[in-house]
Write a protein that holds these residues in place. Sequence first.
Motif, PDB file in Angstrom:
ATOM      1  N   ILE A 111       0.839  -1.210   0.000  1.00  0.00           N
ATOM      2  CA  ILE A 111       0.000   0.000   0.000  1.00  0.00           C
ATOM      3  C   ILE A 111       0.871   1.257   0.000  1.00  0.00           C
ATOM      4  O   ILE A 111       0.672   2.185  -0.800  1.00  0.00           O
ATOM      5  CB  ILE A 111      -0.944  -0.005   1.217  1.00  0.00           C
ATOM      6  CG1 ILE A 111      -1.931  -1.175   1.094  1.00  0.00           C
ATOM      7  CG2 ILE A 111      -1.695   1.310   1.328  1.00  0.00           C
ATOM      8  CD1 ILE A 111      -2.754  -1.410   2.343  1.00  0.00           C
ATOM      9  N   PHE A 112       1.854   1.278   0.889  1.00  0.00           N
ATOM     10  CA  PHE A 112       2.723   2.458   1.010  1.00  0.00           C
ATOM     11  C   PHE A 112       3.523   2.702  -0.266  1.00  0.00           C
ATOM     12  O   PHE A 112       3.587   3.822  -0.772  1.00  0.00           O
ATOM     13  CB  PHE A 112       3.664   2.255   2.200  1.00  0.00           C
ATOM     14  CG  PHE A 112       4.702   3.325   2.351  1.00  0.00           C
ATOM     15  CD1 PHE A 112       4.382   4.536   2.950  1.00  0.00           C
ATOM     16  CD2 PHE A 112       6.001   3.138   1.894  1.00  0.00           C
ATOM     17  CE1 PHE A 112       5.337   5.540   3.081  1.00  0.00           C
ATOM     18  CE2 PHE A 112       6.961   4.120   2.021  1.00  0.00           C
ATOM     19  CZ  PHE A 112       6.623   5.332   2.623  1.00  0.00           C
ATOM     20  N   SER A 113       4.125   1.637  -0.806  1.00  0.00           N
ATOM     21  CA  SER A 113       5.019   1.803  -1.963  1.00  0.00           C
ATOM     22  C   SER A 113       4.250   2.179  -3.226  1.00  0.00           C
ATOM     23  O   SER A 113       4.728   2.993  -4.020  1.00  0.00           O
ATOM     24  CB  SER A 113       5.822   0.522  -2.196  1.00  0.00           C
ATOM     25  OG  SER A 113       4.966  -0.568  -2.462  1.00  0.00           O
ATOM     26  N   ILE A 114       3.075   1.603  -3.424  1.00  0.00           N
ATOM     27  CA  ILE A 114       2.294   1.923  -4.631  1.00  0.00           C
ATOM     28  C   ILE A 114       1.821   3.364  -4.590  1.00  0.00           C
ATOM     29  O   ILE A 114       1.941   4.103  -5.579  1.00  0.00           O
ATOM     30  CB  ILE A 114       1.112   0.943  -4.771  1.00  0.00           C
ATOM     31  CG1 ILE A 114       1.624  -0.455  -5.144  1.00  0.00           C
ATOM     32  CG2 ILE A 114       0.124   1.434  -5.821  1.00  0.00           C
ATOM     33  CD1 ILE A 114       0.550  -1.511  -5.183  1.00  0.00           C
ATOM     34  N   PHE A 134      14.826   8.876  -1.916  1.00  0.00           N
ATOM     35  CA  PHE A 134      15.622   8.699  -0.698  1.00  0.00           C
ATOM     36  C   PHE A 134      15.172   7.454   0.062  1.00  0.00           C
ATOM     37  O   PHE A 134      16.002   6.650   0.524  1.00  0.00           O
ATOM     38  CB  PHE A 134      15.502   9.930   0.203  1.00  0.00           C
ATOM     39  CG  PHE A 134      16.177   9.767   1.541  1.00  0.00           C
ATOM     40  CD1 PHE A 134      17.550   9.885   1.653  1.00  0.00           C
ATOM     41  CD2 PHE A 134      15.427   9.478   2.676  1.00  0.00           C
ATOM     42  CE1 PHE A 134      18.183   9.714   2.879  1.00  0.00           C
ATOM     43  CE2 PHE A 134      16.047   9.308   3.904  1.00  0.00           C
ATOM     44  CZ  PHE A 134      17.423   9.425   4.011  1.00  0.00           C
ATOM     45  N   ILE A 135      13.852   7.274   0.206  1.00  0.00           N
ATOM     46  CA  ILE A 135      13.321   6.097   0.898  1.00  0.00           C
ATOM     47  C   ILE A 135      13.710   4.816   0.166  1.00  0.00           C
ATOM     48  O   ILE A 135      14.090   3.814   0.777  1.00  0.00           O
ATOM     49  CB  ILE A 135      11.790   6.201   1.034  1.00  0.00           C
ATOM     50  CG1 ILE A 135      11.427   7.335   1.992  1.00  0.00           C
ATOM     51  CG2 ILE A 135      11.185   4.880   1.519  1.00  0.00           C
ATOM     52  CD1 ILE A 135       9.942   7.603   2.104  1.00  0.00           C
ATOM     53  N   TYR A 184      11.251  -4.350   1.152  1.00  0.00           N
ATOM     54  CA  TYR A 184      10.332  -4.626   0.050  1.00  0.00           C
ATOM     55  C   TYR A 184       9.636  -3.346  -0.401  1.00  0.00           C
ATOM     56  O   TYR A 184       9.468  -3.099  -1.609  1.00  0.00           O
ATOM     57  CB  TYR A 184       9.303  -5.661   0.497  1.00  0.00           C
ATOM     58  CG  TYR A 184       8.246  -5.964  -0.520  1.00  0.00           C
ATOM     59  CD1 TYR A 184       8.550  -6.675  -1.673  1.00  0.00           C
ATOM     60  CD2 TYR A 184       6.930  -5.551  -0.340  1.00  0.00           C
ATOM     61  CE1 TYR A 184       7.580  -6.966  -2.618  1.00  0.00           C
ATOM     62  CE2 TYR A 184       5.958  -5.833  -1.277  1.00  0.00           C
ATOM     63  CZ  TYR A 184       6.293  -6.539  -2.410  1.00  0.00           C
ATOM     64  OH  TYR A 184       5.330  -6.812  -3.341  1.00  0.00           O
ATOM     65  N   ALA A 185       9.220  -2.508   0.561  1.00  0.00           N
ATOM     66  CA  ALA A 185       8.565  -1.245   0.225  1.00  0.00           C
ATOM     67  C   ALA A 185       9.502  -0.333  -0.569  1.00  0.00           C
ATOM     68  O   ALA A 185       9.082   0.335  -1.520  1.00  0.00           O
ATOM     69  CB  ALA A 185       8.106  -0.537   1.508  1.00  0.00           C
ATOM     70  N   THR A 189       8.645   0.862  -4.306  1.00  0.00           N
ATOM     71  CA  THR A 189       8.520   2.301  -4.546  1.00  0.00           C
ATOM     72  C   THR A 189       9.332   2.713  -5.764  1.00  0.00           C
ATOM     73  O   THR A 189       8.862   3.477  -6.624  1.00  0.00           O
ATOM     74  CB  THR A 189       8.994   3.092  -3.308  1.00  0.00           C
ATOM     75  OG1 THR A 189       8.168   2.762  -2.189  1.00  0.00           O
ATOM     76  CG2 THR A 189       8.906   4.592  -3.561  1.00  0.00           C
ATOM     77  N   ARG A 190      10.547   2.196  -5.858  1.00  0.00           N
ATOM     78  CA  ARG A 190      11.403   2.509  -7.002  1.00  0.00           C
ATOM     79  C   ARG A 190      10.792   2.004  -8.301  1.00  0.00           C
ATOM     80  O   ARG A 190      10.764   2.728  -9.311  1.00  0.00           O
ATOM     81  CB  ARG A 190      12.785   1.881  -6.783  1.00  0.00           C
ATOM     82  CG  ARG A 190      13.767   2.119  -7.912  1.00  0.00           C
ATOM     83  CD  ARG A 190      15.089   1.416  -7.623  1.00  0.00           C
ATOM     84  NE  ARG A 190      14.921  -0.010  -7.441  1.00  0.00           N
ATOM     85  CZ  ARG A 190      14.810  -0.876  -8.452  1.00  0.00           C
ATOM     86  NH1 ARG A 190      14.852  -0.454  -9.706  1.00  0.00           N
ATOM     87  NH2 ARG A 190      14.668  -2.166  -8.202  1.00  0.00           N
TER      88      ARG A 190
END
Length: 306
Positions: A111-114, A134-135, A184-185, A189-190
Amino acid sequence: MAKKILKRLFLSLFVLLGVTIVAFVMVRLGGGNPASLMAGALATEEEIADMEVRMGLDKPLIVQYFKYLSGVLHGDLGYSWNYQMNVTDLLAVRIPQTLKLCFFGFGWACIFSIILGIIAGIHQGQPIDFVALFIAIAGQSMSIVWISFMLILVFGVTLKVLPTQGIGGIRYMLMPGLCIGFGYAANQTRLMRSGMVDVLREDYVTATRARGVSKNKTYFKYALKNAILPIITNIGSQFGRILVGSTVVENIFNWPGMGQLIVQAINMRDYQLVQSILLVSACMIVFCNLLADIAYTIIDPRITFN
């Protein structure tokens, strides 16, 4: 599609067969004598030999392997002499705990990464994009062990707001779940950000906007559908990474799952338990890869299931 799925399942049997062979060989290459450990430090040679007979270790290796394989085909994963119970019953208690922790870490990370990847891709070059990058870089650079100890130090020791050991409600899952999902997040995200950036440069997106379609509809109806495909592909392959991460995290936070169990089994040279945990983990990874491939073809019908 049903025939192709059955074909994949059939081919997966050979993968799992290979896992049983590799696991059987590797645990025995590790050295040590499980019969000697079970008999105790003061046991005589006769007592150790008797224990080997009881454990079936006196038979040739090829006989031991086929006996184990025959048991697996009949739903019997063997007997754990260390825990004095059937491996199937033991895993029935530990697997749900590992899955609960993995799905929690996997869920928040997805959820966070998408969401962050979509926002960063849409606002390329802006501050939120640099935050996402950065994350992504930090998450892939930091060790899961270091993250675990930092969370324990801050939230468990200094602030004393979260428990650092054991199993319980959501408060017990927060720190280990964050540790499992952080790397994983970062990776997702990348991928999500890169996918959105690439898709938004496509001609069909420009044409869609030229026809007067709103930005939000263009982003979320047309662009997102293509940008999310690499994410789905990555889900299956990354599940193995999450399982490996859970092994480290469960031992740090004393979470009673498969990860903690396999470390104890290796230390005690519990051959059948180690083999069965590796086999069950391989089954999970194969199943997740299959689900990812099916989802891939559903989202994009142009892709055939092969």
